[in-house]
Structures are given as C-alpha cells and as structure tokens.
Design a protein around this motif. Sequence first.
Motif, PDB file in Angstrom:
ATOM      1  N   SER A  60       0.842  -1.200   0.000  1.00  0.00           N
ATOM      2  CA  SER A  60       0.000   0.000   0.000  1.00  0.00           C
ATOM      3  C   SER A  60       0.879   1.253   0.000  1.00  0.00           C
ATOM      4  O   SER A  60       2.028   1.238   0.447  1.00  0.00           O
ATOM      5  CB  SER A  60      -0.926   0.021   1.216  1.00  0.00           C
ATOM      6  OG  SER A  60      -0.187   0.300   2.392  1.00  0.00           O
ATOM      7  N   LEU A  61       0.345   2.326  -0.521  1.00  0.00           N
ATOM      8  CA  LEU A  61       1.064   3.600  -0.550  1.00  0.00           C
ATOM      9  C   LEU A  61       1.469   4.011   0.860  1.00  0.00           C
ATOM     10  O   LEU A  61       2.607   4.430   1.099  1.00  0.00           O
ATOM     11  CB  LEU A  61       0.200   4.676  -1.205  1.00  0.00           C
ATOM     12  CG  LEU A  61       0.763   6.090  -1.243  1.00  0.00           C
ATOM     13  CD1 LEU A  61       2.101   6.137  -1.967  1.00  0.00           C
ATOM     14  CD2 LEU A  61      -0.229   7.026  -1.902  1.00  0.00           C
ATOM     15  N   ASN A  62       0.558   3.861   1.827  1.00  0.00           N
ATOM     16  CA  ASN A  62       0.880   4.239   3.204  1.00  0.00           C
ATOM     17  C   ASN A  62       1.999   3.382   3.787  1.00  0.00           C
ATOM     18  O   ASN A  62       2.845   3.888   4.529  1.00  0.00           O
ATOM     19  CB  ASN A  62      -0.365   4.165   4.087  1.00  0.00           C
ATOM     20  CG  ASN A  62      -1.324   5.304   3.786  1.00  0.00           C
ATOM     21  OD1 ASN A  62      -0.932   6.358   3.298  1.00  0.00           O
ATOM     22  ND2 ASN A  62      -2.595   5.082   4.062  1.00  0.00           N
ATOM     23  N   SER A  63       2.036   2.091   3.452  1.00  0.00           N
ATOM     24  CA  SER A  63       3.124   1.224   3.931  1.00  0.00           C
ATOM     25  C   SER A  63       4.462   1.677   3.378  1.00  0.00           C
ATOM     26  O   SER A  63       5.473   1.696   4.088  1.00  0.00           O
ATOM     27  CB  SER A  63       2.883  -0.234   3.534  1.00  0.00           C
ATOM     28  OG  SER A  63       1.770  -0.753   4.201  1.00  0.00           O
ATOM     29  N   TRP A  64       4.478   2.046   2.106  1.00  0.00           N
ATOM     30  CA  TRP A  64       5.720   2.495   1.480  1.00  0.00           C
ATOM     31  C   TRP A  64       6.207   3.791   2.133  1.00  0.00           C
ATOM     32  O   TRP A  64       7.390   3.924   2.457  1.00  0.00           O
ATOM     33  CB  TRP A  64       5.517   2.685  -0.019  1.00  0.00           C
ATOM     34  CG  TRP A  64       6.761   3.144  -0.716  1.00  0.00           C
ATOM     35  CD1 TRP A  64       7.890   2.406  -0.958  1.00  0.00           C
ATOM     36  CD2 TRP A  64       7.015   4.443  -1.247  1.00  0.00           C
ATOM     37  NE1 TRP A  64       8.821   3.175  -1.608  1.00  0.00           N
ATOM     38  CE2 TRP A  64       8.306   4.434  -1.803  1.00  0.00           C
ATOM     39  CE3 TRP A  64       6.270   5.625  -1.312  1.00  0.00           C
ATOM     40  CZ2 TRP A  64       8.872   5.545  -2.409  1.00  0.00           C
ATOM     41  CZ3 TRP A  64       6.835   6.727  -1.929  1.00  0.00           C
ATOM     42  CH2 TRP A  64       8.123   6.686  -2.464  1.00  0.00           C
ATOM     43  N   ILE A  65       5.299   4.737   2.351  1.00  0.00           N
ATOM     44  CA  ILE A  65       5.679   6.001   2.985  1.00  0.00           C
ATOM     45  C   ILE A  65       6.172   5.748   4.410  1.00  0.00           C
ATOM     46  O   ILE A  65       7.176   6.322   4.842  1.00  0.00           O
ATOM     47  CB  ILE A  65       4.509   7.005   2.953  1.00  0.00           C
ATOM     48  CG1 ILE A  65       4.257   7.440   1.508  1.00  0.00           C
ATOM     49  CG2 ILE A  65       4.799   8.210   3.839  1.00  0.00           C
ATOM     50  CD1 ILE A  65       3.009   8.254   1.297  1.00  0.00           C
ATOM     51  N   SER A  66       5.512   4.859   5.142  1.00  0.00           N
ATOM     52  CA  SER A  66       5.967   4.517   6.499  1.00  0.00           C
ATOM     53  C   SER A  66       7.372   3.930   6.486  1.00  0.00           C
ATOM     54  O   SER A  66       8.190   4.251   7.353  1.00  0.00           O
ATOM     55  CB  SER A  66       5.009   3.523   7.158  1.00  0.00           C
ATOM     56  OG  SER A  66       3.763   4.124   7.385  1.00  0.00           O
ATOM     57  N   SER A  67       7.658   3.080   5.489  1.00  0.00           N
ATOM     58  CA  SER A  67       9.000   2.496   5.415  1.00  0.00           C
ATOM     59  C   SER A  67      10.043   3.565   5.100  1.00  0.00           C
ATOM     60  O   SER A  67      11.159   3.525   5.629  1.00  0.00           O
ATOM     61  CB  SER A  67       9.052   1.362   4.391  1.00  0.00           C
ATOM     62  OG  SER A  67       8.984   1.851   3.081  1.00  0.00           O
ATOM     63  N   LEU A  68       9.704   4.546   4.265  1.00  0.00           N
ATOM     64  CA  LEU A  68      10.623   5.650   3.999  1.00  0.00           C
ATOM     65  C   LEU A  68      10.914   6.424   5.276  1.00  0.00           C
ATOM     66  O   LEU A  68      12.064   6.773   5.554  1.00  0.00           O
ATOM     67  CB  LEU A  68      10.031   6.616   2.970  1.00  0.00           C
ATOM     68  CG  LEU A  68       9.984   6.193   1.522  1.00  0.00           C
ATOM     69  CD1 LEU A  68       9.304   7.281   0.693  1.00  0.00           C
ATOM     70  CD2 LEU A  68      11.363   5.904   0.986  1.00  0.00           C
ATOM     71  N   ARG A  69       9.867   6.702   6.020  1.00  0.00           N
ATOM     72  CA  ARG A  69      10.027   7.491   7.251  1.00  0.00           C
ATOM     73  C   ARG A  69      10.814   6.724   8.305  1.00  0.00           C
ATOM     74  O   ARG A  69      11.631   7.298   9.010  1.00  0.00           O
ATOM     75  CB  ARG A  69       8.662   7.930   7.762  1.00  0.00           C
ATOM     76  CG  ARG A  69       8.056   8.956   6.816  1.00  0.00           C
ATOM     77  CD  ARG A  69       6.747   9.520   7.281  1.00  0.00           C
ATOM     78  NE  ARG A  69       6.352  10.587   6.353  1.00  0.00           N
ATOM     79  CZ  ARG A  69       5.124  10.840   5.986  1.00  0.00           C
ATOM     80  NH1 ARG A  69       4.130  10.132   6.464  1.00  0.00           N
ATOM     81  NH2 ARG A  69       4.860  11.824   5.144  1.00  0.00           N
ATOM     82  N   SER A  70      10.599   5.410   8.411  1.00  0.00           N
ATOM     83  CA  SER A  70      11.355   4.634   9.392  1.00  0.00           C
ATOM     84  C   SER A  70      12.822   4.489   8.969  1.00  0.00           C
ATOM     85  O   SER A  70      13.719   4.543   9.800  1.00  0.00           O
ATOM     86  CB  SER A  70      10.721   3.269   9.636  1.00  0.00           C
ATOM     87  OG  SER A  70      10.819   2.453   8.496  1.00  0.00           O
ATOM     88  N   ASP A  71      13.073   4.341   7.661  1.00  0.00           N
ATOM     89  CA  ASP A  71      14.458   4.317   7.169  1.00  0.00           C
ATOM     90  C   ASP A  71      15.156   5.639   7.466  1.00  0.00           C
ATOM     91  O   ASP A  71      16.319   5.661   7.825  1.00  0.00           O
ATOM     92  CB  ASP A  71      14.498   4.066   5.651  1.00  0.00           C
ATOM     93  CG  ASP A  71      14.125   2.640   5.274  1.00  0.00           C
ATOM     94  OD1 ASP A  71      14.056   1.788   6.178  1.00  0.00           O
ATOM     95  OD2 ASP A  71      13.899   2.401   4.059  1.00  0.00           O
ATOM     96  N   ASN A  72      14.412   6.738   7.324  1.00  0.00           N
ATOM     97  CA  ASN A  72      14.944   8.074   7.589  1.00  0.00           C
ATOM     98  C   ASN A  72      15.330   8.216   9.056  1.00  0.00           C
ATOM     99  O   ASN A  72      16.371   8.753   9.379  1.00  0.00           O
ATOM    100  CB  ASN A  72      13.916   9.128   7.175  1.00  0.00           C
ATOM    101  CG  ASN A  72      14.464  10.535   7.283  1.00  0.00           C
ATOM    102  OD1 ASN A  72      15.647  10.766   7.076  1.00  0.00           O
ATOM    103  ND2 ASN A  72      13.602  11.473   7.599  1.00  0.00           N
TER     104      ASN A  72
END
Length: 162
Positions: A146-158
């Motif tokens: 999901s788009l939200n899962s991808w954005i969450s993974s970006l934020r957690s990687d950050n």
Amino acid sequence: MGIIRWAIKVEGVENPAHPKRRGQQSEAAVIYELVRRGITVLEPFGDNERYDIVVEYDSKFFRVQIKTGRVANGCVRFETRSSGTLTRKIKKEGYEGQVDLFAVHTPEVERTFIIPISKAPKTSMSLRIEKAEKSSPNINRAEEYSLNSWISSLRSDNKESK
C-alpha cells in the motif's frame, strides 16, 4: 476519503475507456495521493523517459512508472512491462534498470500501491486484495504494497539513518 474523478481531455479521444485516458487518470490520481501526503513529485519534460514521474523524499530520488491496475479474481493485476508496436509487430519491454518503483492505481477500489521493481516479476504481477481460498507463500498481499506502507517504510528508514 472521497471519490477522485479526473476530467482529462485527451486530444482526439472521445472514449473515456481509451488506454491513454485511463493512463492519464492513473497518473493524476497517483500524483494527487503522493502530493497530499507531503511527498515531492517531479515530472520529466516530454514523454521520452521510461518513467512517468520522479519522487523525492529526504534527498533520495525514485524513478516511478505508473500503471493502471485491474481487479480480477480478488487480485489487482498489472503489467510490469510496456507494449508498443513497431512495424506491425508488438514489442514488449521490461523496465529493469530504468525505473525504481511501480505505482499502481486501481480505480475499482480507489487505491494506490507501490512496488519496488526488484519485487516485481518480468511480465505481470497480482496483488491479493481478498482472502485467498488456499494459503501460499507465493501470494503478494496488497496491504504489504500500500502507498501508506511504502511512505511509512521511507520514514522509518529516515529515522534509523539519523
């Protein structure tokens, strides 16, 4: 979230089901969903690139090919290669090395999915949106992309890199 309806004029195209119109509607929907979540979207000049947009997050850039998903048998299905005609022959070409992500907009369920090209098969992909009759390790669950899962993974990687 309300229904997103885009009125896009495609020169010389009257049929709303025309593939070019569907593609433009999917592009508009994906861009809208990214921008409303605070993600920077860049569009290349012209239409000669293999990617449709570039997404920038925390100084990282991702080349994105936008696809329209179709629902069939409890799955969202989409092509992971392009089709074109050259002198009456159909040419199908993959995107390896030319894009980083597929963004798949599915009008029937009004959802957008993000799939890294490294996770996508060479010809087409299915994302399960309904429970499967049989369990299998080969099922691609839509929620994982999901788009939200991808954005969450970006934020957690950050957060981890700081």
